[in-house]
Design an enzyme around this catalytic site. Structure first.
Site, mmCIF file in Angstrom:
data_model
loop_
_atom_site.group_PDB
_atom_site.id
_atom_site.type_symbol
_atom_site.label_atom_id
_atom_site.label_comp_id
_atom_site.label_asym_id
_atom_site.label_seq_id
_atom_site.Cartn_x
_atom_site.Cartn_y
_atom_site.Cartn_z
ATOM 1 N N VAL B 76 0.934 -3.588 -0.316
ATOM 2 C CA VAL B 76 0.450 -2.212 -0.402
ATOM 3 C C VAL B 76 1.084 -1.571 -1.630
ATOM 4 O O VAL B 76 2.315 -1.574 -1.771
ATOM 5 C CB VAL B 76 0.846 -1.434 0.872
ATOM 6 C CG1 VAL B 76 0.357 -0.004 0.807
ATOM 7 C CG2 VAL B 76 0.326 -2.152 2.121
ATOM 8 N N CYS B 77 0.268 -1.037 -2.517
ATOM 9 C CA CYS B 77 0.795 -0.440 -3.749
ATOM 10 C C CYS B 77 1.651 0.777 -3.427
ATOM 11 O O CYS B 77 1.201 1.720 -2.773
ATOM 12 C CB CYS B 77 -0.349 -0.023 -4.667
ATOM 13 S SG CYS B 77 0.235 0.949 -6.064
ATOM 14 N N ILE B 78 2.885 0.770 -3.931
ATOM 15 C CA ILE B 78 3.827 1.845 -3.585
ATOM 16 C C ILE B 78 3.393 3.193 -4.152
ATOM 17 O O ILE B 78 3.471 4.213 -3.459
ATOM 18 C CB ILE B 78 5.278 1.482 -4.009
ATOM 19 C CG1 ILE B 78 6.241 2.543 -3.465
ATOM 20 C CG2 ILE B 78 5.418 1.321 -5.509
ATOM 21 C CD1 ILE B 78 7.682 2.111 -3.447
#
Lengths: 97, 119, 121
Positions: B76-78
């Site tokens: 999941v892209c931070i």
């Protein structure tokens, strides 16, 4: 290169852009709402047939079934997810959204 | 072959999460390795365990967790997650939050990289 | 396969109306650090991402367009604009905030075919 198109050709220019930039002879796979473009007897049928002169057009079977699109334009190839994976095995993909 | 996947849309709102899941499942059944699934834009919403759909609907988040259990890296892209209120506290099993470098690494390591999105 | 991957970022969406362009740009900045062969193409509404004269202050949205100007500092120098998309939108190369090369559709087709990965935003 395999070109994925996922938007309805009635509301989006995704398919037009795909056709504009894709190399002639490439496969195009219609998924999600783009499969409405594969239906026969529509205002877009002639356009699809002209696209099919330059490209091999596929439509995802699961998305056709989900939408009740059973009368597919002759010459458009129906593939299921396994067929989708096989197309990816053969070609690097990009997506027109 | 090694496949990488990006999901650009949120679950339920858009079919891209379903398409990506079905694709990943079919690819694994054919013996391909999934180097990772990268959740970007609203795609990060696929990762929250607070998801609670009606009983007769599919549970998109749970489906991803099952894919994660099979050893697929669900990233999941931070930056996208922070913008949308997704953090480790709400993360469903199998997901991890990491940087955009992971997207680059998946793109480099995969033989094929498939994007599912957007609207 | 060589050690360096050819990765293309295809900017097709307008800024502000949706976030794809901005978050796509964020991913490009990170990619620059990986010393890969990065190409960015601006096609369709993606051209609007690099239009001069944006002022988002009244709309209350962050203006991210200046970041396109610093891509060179991240060793990302291959920027191309589709001439047809640009002209269809009444724009010329002088209207763009970056020195992207204006190319025809055939050139973009050729560039795409050379890539290992094409990421659409």
């Amino acid at each position: 290169m395999l070109h994925l198109v996922n938007r309805s050709p009635y509301v989006s220019t995704s398919l037009d852009s795909c056709v504009k930039f894709a190399k002639k002879g490439s496969p195009i796979l219609l998924i999600e709402d783009a499969v409405y473009g594969a239906m026969a007897g529509t205002a877009l049928e002639k356009k699809m047939e002209s696209i099919m002169k330059d490209f091999t057009v596929y439509a995802l079977k699961e998305d056709l079934l989900a939408r009740g699109v059973t009368n597919v334009i002759a010459g458009i190839k129906e593939v299921d997810y396994t067929g989708f994976v096989e197309l990816i095995e053969e070609h690097k993909p990009t997506t027109w959204t | 072959m090694k496949f990488g996947v990006m999901v650009q849309e949120g679950p339920y709102q858009h079919e891209s999460s379903d398409s990506a899941y079905q694709f990943v499942k079919a690819a694994m059944e054919k013996g391909h390795e999934i180097v990772g699934v990268f959740f970007y834009h609203d795609g990060v919403i696929n990762s929250t365990k607070l998801t609670d759909p009606q009983q007769d609907d599919r549970n998109i988040v749970k489906r991803w967790s099952e894919i994660g259990e099979k050893g697929v890296d669900l990233v999941v892209c931070i930056a996208a997650a922070k913008r949308r209120g997704i953090n480790d506290d709400v993360l469903a099993p199998g997901f991890r939050i990491s940087g955009l470098g992971q997207l680059t690494e998946m793109a480099i390591n995969a033989d094929r990289f498939v994007t599912f999105g957007a609207s | 396969m060589s050690d360096i991957s050819k990765i293309m970022i295809m900017m097709r969406k307008a800024p502000y109306g949706t976030i794809y362009s901005f978050e796509g740009l964020e991913s490009v900045l990170i990619m620059g650090a990986y010393e890969q062969d990065i190409t960015i193409i601006f096609v369709d509404d993606g051209v609007y991402s690099i239009k001069k004269g944006m002022d988002t202050s009244a709309a209350g949205i962050k203006d991210f367009s200046p970041t396109f100007r610093v891509l060179e500092m991240y060793d990302i120098e291959k920027l191309y604009v589709d001439k047809e998309s640009m002209e269809a939108r009444g724009l010329t190369a002088d209207d763009l905030i970056v020195g992207a090369e204006v190319v025809d559709t055939e050139t973009i087709t050729k560039l795409m075919e050379e890539q290992d990965v094409v990421l659409p935003f």
